[in-house]
Design an enzyme around this catalytic site. Sequence first.
Site, short mmCIF file in Angstrom:
data_model
loop_
_atom_site.label_atom_id
_atom_site.label_comp_id
_atom_site.label_asym_id
_atom_site.label_seq_id
_atom_site.Cartn_x
_atom_site.Cartn_y
_atom_site.Cartn_z
CG HIS A 60 -0.39 -0.01 2.65
ND1 HIS A 60 -0.21 1.35 3.28
CD2 HIS A 60 0.06 -0.99 3.18
CE1 HIS A 60 0.33 1.27 4.48
NE2 HIS A 60 0.23 -0.22 4.48
CD GLU A 197 -2.86 -1.25 5.47
OE1 GLU A 197 -2.94 -2.27 6.44
OE2 GLU A 197 -2.51 -0.22 5.83
CG HIS A 308 1.28 3.07 12.39
ND1 HIS A 308 -0.06 3.18 12.51
CD2 HIS A 308 1.30 2.74 11.32
CE1 HIS A 308 -0.79 2.23 11.62
NE2 HIS A 308 0.26 2.13 10.72
#
Length: 339
Positions: A60, A197, A308
């Site tokens: 992604h 995604e 993240h």
Amino acid sequence: MLIKKLTDLNGLPGNEGEVREFIKNEIKDHVDELYTDRLGSLIAVKNKNAEGRHIGYAAHMDEVGLIVTWIDNDGYLKFESWGVDPRIFPSKIVKIGKNKVTGVIGTKAIHLQEPTERTKALPVDKLYIDIGAKSKEEAEKLVSLGDFVAFDSEFVEFGDHKIKAKALDDRVGCAMLIEMLKSDYPYKMTAVFNVQEEVGLRGSAVTSKLIDCDLILNIEGTVSADMPGLKPHQTVNTQGNGPSISLIDNASIYLRKYVDAMTKVAEAHNIPCQFRRTQNGGTDAGQYHTGKTGTPVIGLAVPCRYIHSPVSVMDKRDYDNLLKLMKAFTEEYCGEKIL
């Protein structure tokens, strides 16, 4: 370096165009067919008329980030986010909108916070982005509501084979797919660069209905928790031990015969690998498992610390070994030596 070029780009969910155009230019001379679906995912087909097994690869393009939702009278920006732990926000530098306006995520100084505020992460509604504007009118000359906000993080090589960058989830996967499409294999190969995604596997919900492969390798940047304070079984993956192979996650149960085939290829070619030791999270594999009449999927990943966040870290050896494993498996699977 390909991974540097990819992580330097900004591509938040619904705004992946910068990444998509870069990938197009990288692969256009190496594929027979190249198109974009209505949601924005990029699909490339190599050796489209080749007979035999048809292997697919998926990754992604999008990354975690923020979006501007309000501009106050003093020129500060309010925002919402997805996929980011709010504890990391204060003091981070960001780039806003197509002009990449610089901003700093701020809040009131610790000296002014109530005692209870100092003991917990401040919620997003207590934070703002400072772009140096004096008024709403001045800020609106630079940014607009709905502008996407990406972290500003420099690609750095450091330590023992380590790389620090933003968006390793999942630009490592995008890099792998590009490398596979540039190879000289004679087999039919389809590569899918998905959008959205990070907001619920939305891009792959569409592409799983568009492609028809015999097997898909879904490539990710995944959690590595090999750090102080955790017990061995909590580390999920250990950097330097090779690419990660998934057994189960919140979106997929991976068929064991395909997992076993991948590990056998790794052993035969002396490529280190490891199992992902958690079921938390989910990937686009979940959509491909149930797309059309069902497509077998193998989940592969590069372990990344601090995922993240603006400062995710990977080991270059894991990256290199994953590419070796993909190439070896493609040769044996499409050559019908396994499965």
